[in-house]
Design a protein around this motif. Structure first.
Motif, PDB file in Angstrom:
ATOM      1  N   ASN A 230       4.640  11.426  -0.584  1.00 27.94           N
ATOM      2  CA  ASN A 230       3.788  10.242  -0.486  1.00 27.94           C
ATOM      3  C   ASN A 230       2.738  10.531   0.577  1.00 27.94           C
ATOM      4  O   ASN A 230       3.037  10.575   1.772  1.00 27.94           O
ATOM      5  N   SER A 231       1.501  10.739   0.147  1.00 29.89           N
ATOM      6  CA  SER A 231       0.446  11.164   1.075  1.00 29.89           C
ATOM      7  C   SER A 231       0.074  10.086   2.090  1.00 29.89           C
ATOM      8  O   SER A 231      -0.486  10.389   3.147  1.00 29.89           O
ATOM      9  N   LEU A 232       0.395   8.836   1.796  1.00 29.60           N
ATOM     10  CA  LEU A 232       0.039   7.761   2.726  1.00 29.60           C
ATOM     11  C   LEU A 232       1.094   7.559   3.806  1.00 29.60           C
ATOM     12  O   LEU A 232       0.796   7.009   4.864  1.00 29.60           O
ATOM     13  N   ALA A 233       2.319   8.009   3.563  1.00 30.56           N
ATOM     14  CA  ALA A 233       3.434   7.717   4.471  1.00 30.56           C
ATOM     15  C   ALA A 233       3.169   8.125   5.926  1.00 30.56           C
ATOM     16  O   ALA A 233       3.411   7.325   6.839  1.00 30.56           O
ATOM     17  N   PRO A 234       2.683   9.348   6.200  1.00 26.55           N
ATOM     18  CA  PRO A 234       2.432   9.693   7.602  1.00 26.55           C
ATOM     19  C   PRO A 234       1.399   8.792   8.270  1.00 26.55           C
ATOM     20  O   PRO A 234       1.514   8.470   9.458  1.00 26.55           O
ATOM     21  N   PHE A 235       0.409   8.368   7.513  1.00 19.25           N
ATOM     22  CA  PHE A 235      -0.638   7.505   8.080  1.00 19.25           C
ATOM     23  C   PHE A 235      -0.083   6.127   8.455  1.00 19.25           C
ATOM     24  O   PHE A 235      -0.506   5.531   9.437  1.00 19.25           O
TER      25      PHE A 235
ATOM     26  N   LEU B 151       0.825  -1.207   0.000  1.00 12.40           N
ATOM     27  CA  LEU B 151       0.000   0.000   0.000  1.00 12.40           C
ATOM     28  C   LEU B 151       0.859   1.257   0.000  1.00 12.40           C
ATOM     29  O   LEU B 151       0.646   2.186  -0.779  1.00 12.40           O
ATOM     30  N   LEU B 152       1.846   1.282   0.904  1.00 12.19           N
ATOM     31  CA  LEU B 152       2.694   2.469   1.054  1.00 12.19           C
ATOM     32  C   LEU B 152       3.375   2.825  -0.257  1.00 12.19           C
ATOM     33  O   LEU B 152       3.303   3.977  -0.719  1.00 12.19           O
ATOM     34  N   PHE B 153       4.007   1.859  -0.885  1.00  9.86           N
ATOM     35  CA  PHE B 153       4.799   2.176  -2.072  1.00  9.86           C
ATOM     36  C   PHE B 153       3.961   2.247  -3.343  1.00  9.86           C
ATOM     37  O   PHE B 153       4.451   2.712  -4.379  1.00  9.86           O
ATOM     38  N   SER B 154       2.691   1.859  -3.263  1.00  8.92           N
ATOM     39  CA  SER B 154       1.797   2.120  -4.391  1.00  8.92           C
ATOM     40  C   SER B 154       1.508   3.615  -4.509  1.00  8.92           C
ATOM     41  O   SER B 154       1.072   4.079  -5.571  1.00  8.92           O
ATOM     42  N   PHE B 155       1.741   4.367  -3.423  1.00  9.17           N
ATOM     43  CA  PHE B 155       1.537   5.814  -3.452  1.00  9.17           C
ATOM     44  C   PHE B 155       2.827   6.572  -3.792  1.00  9.17           C
ATOM     45  O   PHE B 155       2.808   7.799  -3.879  1.00  9.17           O
ATOM     46  N   HIS B 156       3.929   5.854  -3.958  1.00  9.90           N
ATOM     47  CA  HIS B 156       5.174   6.522  -4.351  1.00  9.90           C
ATOM     48  C   HIS B 156       5.080   6.944  -5.809  1.00  9.90           C
ATOM     49  O   HIS B 156       4.565   6.204  -6.647  1.00  9.90           O
ATOM     50  N   ARG B 157       5.584   8.120  -6.103  1.00 11.38           N
ATOM     51  CA  ARG B 157       5.535   8.641  -7.458  1.00 11.38           C
ATOM     52  C   ARG B 157       6.950   8.892  -7.984  1.00 11.38           C
ATOM     53  O   ARG B 157       7.867   9.153  -7.228  1.00 11.38           O
TER      54      ARG B 157
ATOM     55  N   GLY C  10      10.667   9.804   7.428  1.00 11.87           N
ATOM     56  CA  GLY C  10      11.320  10.841   6.629  1.00 11.87           C
ATOM     57  C   GLY C  10      10.312  11.791   6.010  1.00 11.87           C
ATOM     58  O   GLY C  10      10.520  13.011   5.966  1.00 11.87           O
ATOM     59  N   HIS C  11       9.188  11.255   5.540  1.00  7.77           N
ATOM     60  CA  HIS C  11       8.140  12.111   4.992  1.00  7.77           C
ATOM     61  C   HIS C  11       7.530  13.005   6.060  1.00  7.77           C
ATOM     62  O   HIS C  11       7.226  14.183   5.812  1.00  7.77           O
ATOM     63  N   ILE C  12       7.340  12.461   7.256  1.00  2.00           N
ATOM     64  CA  ILE C  12       6.807  13.285   8.349  1.00  2.00           C
ATOM     65  C   ILE C  12       7.773  14.420   8.667  1.00  2.00           C
ATOM     66  O   ILE C  12       7.370  15.583   8.821  1.00  2.00           O
ATOM     67  N   ALA C  13       9.054  14.118   8.758  1.00  5.72           N
ATOM     68  CA  ALA C  13      10.055  15.153   9.046  1.00  5.72           C
ATOM     69  C   ALA C  13      10.057  16.238   7.981  1.00  5.72           C
ATOM     70  O   ALA C  13      10.297  17.419   8.279  1.00  5.72           O
ATOM     71  N   ASN C  14       9.760  15.858   6.744  1.00  5.87           N
ATOM     72  CA  ASN C  14       9.768  16.829   5.650  1.00  5.87           C
ATOM     73  C   ASN C  14       8.592  17.800   5.696  1.00  5.87           C
ATOM     74  O   ASN C  14       8.577  18.781   4.959  1.00  5.87           O
ATOM     75  N   TYR C  15       7.604  17.536   6.549  1.00  9.28           N
ATOM     76  CA  TYR C  15       6.531  18.507   6.730  1.00  9.28           C
ATOM     77  C   TYR C  15       7.003  19.721   7.529  1.00  9.28           C
ATOM     78  O   TYR C  15       6.327  20.749   7.564  1.00  9.28           O
ATOM     79  N   THR C  16       8.137  19.616   8.192  1.00  8.55           N
ATOM     80  CA  THR C  16       8.686  20.738   8.949  1.00  8.55           C
ATOM     81  C   THR C  16       9.558  21.593   8.030  1.00  8.55           C
ATOM     82  O   THR C  16       9.886  21.196   6.903  1.00  8.55           O
TER      83      THR C  16
ATOM     84  N   LEU D 143      14.081 -12.238   6.965  1.00 11.39           N
ATOM     85  CA  LEU D 143      14.347 -11.525   5.719  1.00 11.39           C
ATOM     86  C   LEU D 143      13.564 -10.221   5.623  1.00 11.39           C
ATOM     87  O   LEU D 143      14.010  -9.251   5.009  1.00 11.39           O
ATOM     88  N   LEU D 144      12.375 -10.203   6.231  1.00 10.26           N
ATOM     89  CA  LEU D 144      11.519  -9.014   6.131  1.00 10.26           C
ATOM     90  C   LEU D 144      12.004  -7.845   6.978  1.00 10.26           C
ATOM     91  O   LEU D 144      11.465  -6.743   6.863  1.00 10.26           O
ATOM     92  N   ILE D 145      12.997  -8.048   7.818  1.00  7.95           N
ATOM     93  CA  ILE D 145      13.411  -6.975   8.717  1.00  7.95           C
ATOM     94  C   ILE D 145      14.018  -5.804   7.944  1.00  7.95           C
ATOM     95  O   ILE D 145      13.888  -4.647   8.331  1.00  7.95           O
ATOM     96  N   GLY D 146      14.675  -6.107   6.813  1.00 10.59           N
ATOM     97  CA  GLY D 146      15.208  -5.026   5.987  1.00 10.59           C
ATOM     98  C   GLY D 146      14.093  -4.177   5.405  1.00 10.59           C
ATOM     99  O   GLY D 146      14.193  -2.941   5.335  1.00 10.59           O
ATOM    100  N   LEU D 147      13.003  -4.835   4.986  1.00  5.84           N
ATOM    101  CA  LEU D 147      11.841  -4.106   4.469  1.00  5.84           C
ATOM    102  C   LEU D 147      11.210  -3.254   5.558  1.00  5.84           C
ATOM    103  O   LEU D 147      10.733  -2.142   5.288  1.00  5.84           O
ATOM    104  N   ASN D 148      11.216  -3.743   6.783  1.00  2.16           N
ATOM    105  CA  ASN D 148      10.676  -2.964   7.892  1.00  2.16           C
ATOM    106  C   ASN D 148      11.496  -1.695   8.130  1.00  2.16           C
ATOM    107  O   ASN D 148      10.938  -0.622   8.370  1.00  2.16           O
ATOM    108  N   TRP D 149      12.816  -1.815   8.052  1.00  2.00           N
ATOM    109  CA  TRP D 149      13.663  -0.615   8.175  1.00  2.00           C
ATOM    110  C   TRP D 149      13.342   0.393   7.071  1.00  2.00           C
ATOM    111  O   TRP D 149      13.241   1.595   7.318  1.00  2.00           O
ATOM    112  N   LEU D 150      13.181  -0.097   5.848  1.00  3.04           N
ATOM    113  CA  LEU D 150      12.863   0.806   4.735  1.00  3.04           C
ATOM    114  C   LEU D 150      11.543   1.511   4.979  1.00  3.04           C
ATOM    115  O   LEU D 150      11.438   2.733   4.809  1.00  3.04           O
ATOM    116  N   MET D 151      10.521   0.765   5.374  1.00  5.82           N
ATOM    117  CA  MET D 151       9.205   1.345   5.611  1.00  5.82           C
ATOM    118  C   MET D 151       9.272   2.452   6.660  1.00  5.82           C
ATOM    119  O   MET D 151       8.704   3.541   6.484  1.00  5.82           O
ATOM    120  N   LEU D 152       9.983   2.192   7.759  1.00  9.72           N
ATOM    121  CA  LEU D 152      10.017   3.158   8.855  1.00  9.72           C
ATOM    122  C   LEU D 152      10.826   4.399   8.493  1.00  9.72           C
ATOM    123  O   LEU D 152      10.430   5.530   8.803  1.00  9.72           O
TER     124      LEU D 152
END
Length: 229
Positions: free
Chosen positions: A206-211, A64-70, A133-139, A119-128
């Motif tokens: 990415n509008s979904l990232a903060p959610f 879901l998250l990366f389907s909103f990446h442009r 990072g997107h939340i921080a960019n709102y500042t 194996l999924l732990i690397g994907l978890n790091w990427l997601m977080l």
């Protein structure tokens, strides 16, 4: 400077009609995923079954998250690969040496392991990293302070995650004690990865990232509070 401006995309009338519903629908799906998991872990009477669904939940959340990446480009793919590999290898070092985070081992709930790390732990790091990072960019902070803020947001989530992880066999700490080195190690690695996020040249709207971050935080805070009762 990394490109963050929005662009005008030509859309058909049908696309315009339904595009307004994409974000609410995605948020609703996220909430449902996590609400079912919350109920299953605490009230279903079969928490082991719902623990086994954790990898599926993580994969669906990332889908879901990366389907909103442009504007997918090489810079983004390099960023994603580096963060996943760095996060995974940091965990491998941590599990086998006790360095970085402390003495811990992974349980079975996070799926298939390589070198004793899911194996999924690397994907978890990427997601977080991506979401915070997107939340921080709102500042309007300097990019380096945004990197620090992103790291702090990840540690806040980890604070509530750690006791939950031990309860549901995500991972276990030696003597059931969460060391301070876990949080300092998380913060250091997270800041380094957020510096990469800030300087990497890919589109960061990415509008979904903060959610994703907020839903995950509420999920683990809720579990944490129930486990304290």
């Amino acid at each position: 400077m990394p490109e963050t401006a929005t662009s005008t995309v030509d859309q058909t009338p049908t696309e315009n009609r339904y595009s307004r519903y994409k974000l609410p629908a995605a948020v609703a799906v996220l909430v449902i995923f996590h609400a079912v998991g919350f109920w299953g872990l605490l009230f279903s009477g079969d928490p082991v079954y719902f623990q086994s669904l954790t990898p599926l939940n993580l994969l669906l959340t990332n889908l879901l998250l990366f389907s909103f990446h442009r504007r997918w480009n090489i810079a983004f793919l390099v960023f994603a690969l580096v963060v996943m590999v760095a996060g995974f290898m940091a965990e491998v070092v941590g599990v086998h040496t006790g360095l970085l985070f402390g003495n811990y081992r992974y349980g079975a709930s996070l799926g298939v392991h390589l070198w004793e790390v899911p194996l999924l732990i690397g994907l978890n790091w990427l997601m977080l990293v991506y979401a915070t990072g997107h939340i921080a960019n709102y500042t309007r902070l300097h990019w380096l302070l945004k990197a620090v803020l992103g790291g702090v947001l990840m540690v806040v989530l980890d604070f509530f995650l750690e006791p939950v992880a031990m309860q549901f066999d995500f991972w276990q700490w030696k003597d059931d004690r969460i060391p301070l080195s876990n949080f300092s190690g998380w913060l250091l690695l997270a800041i380094l990865l957020h510096i990469f996020f800030q300087r990497a040249n890919f589109f960061k709207r990415n509008s979904l990232a903060p959610f994703v971050y907020v839903v995950q935080l509420l999920f683990f805070v809720g579990l944490y509070l129930f486990l304290q009762v």
